[in-house]
Design an enzyme around this catalytic site. Structure first.
Site, short mmCIF file in Angstrom:
data_model
loop_
_atom_site.label_atom_id
_atom_site.label_comp_id
_atom_site.label_asym_id
_atom_site.label_seq_id
_atom_site.Cartn_x
_atom_site.Cartn_y
_atom_site.Cartn_z
N ASP A 87 -4.90 0.67 0.85
CA ASP A 87 -5.44 -0.67 0.60
C ASP A 87 -6.86 -0.61 0.02
O ASP A 87 -7.26 -1.49 -0.73
CB ASP A 87 -5.41 -1.52 1.88
CG ASP A 87 -4.01 -2.07 2.15
OD1 ASP A 87 -3.31 -2.40 1.16
OD2 ASP A 87 -3.61 -2.16 3.32
N SER A 109 0.83 -1.21 0.00
CA SER A 109 0.00 0.00 0.00
C SER A 109 0.87 1.26 0.00
O SER A 109 0.38 2.35 -0.29
CB SER A 109 -0.95 0.02 1.20
OG SER A 109 -0.22 0.08 2.41
N HIS A 110 2.17 1.12 0.31
CA HIS A 110 3.05 2.29 0.31
C HIS A 110 4.35 2.05 -0.44
O HIS A 110 5.35 2.72 -0.22
CB HIS A 110 3.29 2.79 1.74
CG HIS A 110 2.04 3.36 2.32
ND1 HIS A 110 1.04 2.55 2.84
CD2 HIS A 110 1.57 4.62 2.40
CE1 HIS A 110 0.02 3.31 3.22
NE2 HIS A 110 0.31 4.57 2.97
#
Ligand code: NDP
Ligand code: PYC
Length: 340
Positions: free
Chosen positions: A193, A52-53
């Protein structure tokens, strides 16, 4: 010839990925120092399977820089406030270079006073938080950090979003093994997400968010299109999210999650808020055996059946990446190469 599936994967050495990301940041308007800090953070997230990052965030960084919302060349200003307190004005730039600018003095203060606080304001944080704390534990220190993001979470019992997804990250040394690290959004799911699930067309579990009418939904797109997230764990996650607003914004002088208006900067994605980092030197603690006591705790948790420590999945992914290279989809790699 058959079409390549979207899921086809590529592997790239960590150093190569870092260099590629660095070129992208510089090409899109950051200084070398800023590019270096952001590329290391983002490549580390991709390496550890913190998707997600990871590289998923690069288009967001680029569109933000293009929008003029963040200063990619900002030079942070560090002020020594007290024996255990440092303040950094990130000057409208990213939070990671602000931490880097103050890090050496922060560690020096934590070791001499036993504890030190770093209060960063006027900063943008668009990344995973564990890379900010884990290195302190590698040096034998305990670190806790909080950062607030953008309004998209409805406080428990309220009707409209107010809080950010507001993560909390913690790292502590553990004798003979990797530091104990956890890093979690105080929302039921990180916004990143939700975006990933929407792209994949997946439904979410119950209890994650609401649609624009405030009705519970499992559709991530409805959460993104005027809906909102819920805190994790009802009133308990909501209280922690409130604490993050207090520590990361009220205490540092940064914006609360609802206080900035990016509507005049189309493409802007990075929350303009604040970040707090607390570093403790456990050698000052009773008995001076903190890392051994950490290990004892882990052993006891395992003896009652614990199968997986927080952070363990990332460490496993890191090991795998060291052996086979960092995994990306071929599509992602091609997109990065074209952006560089
Ligand atoms: P997760 O819910 O995926 O994980 C939270 C923590 O719990 C991690 O330390 C994870 O370890 C651990 N964990 C997960 N599953 C288990 C399990 N079954 N047993 C034991 N431990 C477990 O993270 P979030 O989705 O909440 O957050 C994702 C990222 O988003 C974070 O890095 C956070 O910093 C970032 N974020 C950043 C924001 C910003 O403003 N910059 C805002 C919100 C989020 P492991 O890592 O090993 O999986
Ligand atoms: O995933 O919630 C998130 C997030 C917000 C800002 C950066 N990441």
């Amino acid at each position: 010839m058959s079409a390549r599936p979207d899921t086809a994967v590529a592997h790239i050495a960590f150093a190569e990925l870092q260099a590629l990301l660095q070129r992208i940041f510089i090409r899109h308007g950051t200084s070398e120092a800023v590019a270096c800090a952001l590329a290391f953070n983002c490549a580390s997230a991709q390496r550890d399977g913190a998707h997600s990052h990871g590289v998923f965030r690069i288009p967001g960084y680029v569109s933000t820089l293009a929008s003029g919302w963040v200063d990619g060349k900002a030079v942070p200003e560090v002020t020594d406030i007290a024996s255990g307190y440092l303040r950094v004005d990130a000057k409208g730039g990213f939070a990671q270079p602000a931490l880097a600018a103050a890090r050496e003095l922060l560690v020096e203060k934590a070791r001499s006073a036993g504890i030190a606080v770093l209060a960063i304001h006027n900063s943008h944080h668009f990344a995973a938080l564990w890379p900010d704390v884990e290195p302190f534990a590698d040096e034998g220190l305990v670190a806790l950090s909080v950062v607030n993001s953008m309004t998209c979470v409805v406080p428990h019992g309220a009707r409209q979003p107010l809080f950010g997804t507001n993560p909390i990250a913690f790292a502590a040394p553990c004798a003979g093994t990797d530091p104990i690290v956890f890093d979690m959004a105080t929302s039921a799911m990180a916004h990143g997400d939700v975006q990933i699930a929407a792209r994949k067309g997946e439904q979410l579990p119950d209890g994650i968010g609401v649609d624009s009418q405030g009705e519970p939904t499992r559709d991530p797109q409805k959460i993104l299109d005027g809906g909102a997230l819920l805190p994790f764990g009802g009133h308990k996650g909501s209280a922690l999210s409130m604490m993050v607003e207090l520590l990361a914004a009220a205490l540092t002088g940064g914006n609360f999650s609802w206080e900035f208006d990016w509507s005049q900067h189309p493409g802007a994605k990075t929350p303009w808020t604040g970040q707090l980092i607390i570093v403790i030197d456990p050698s000052k603690a009773e008995g001076g055996r903190f890392a051994e006591r950490s290990y004892e705790l882990v052993r006891q948790m395992q003896s009652v059946g614990l199968q997986r420590m927080p952070g363990e999945r990332r460490y496993r992914e890191r090991e795998l990446s060291a052996r086979q290279g960092v995994t990306l989809t071929v599509q992602e790699l091609e997109q990065l190469q074209s952006m560089a």
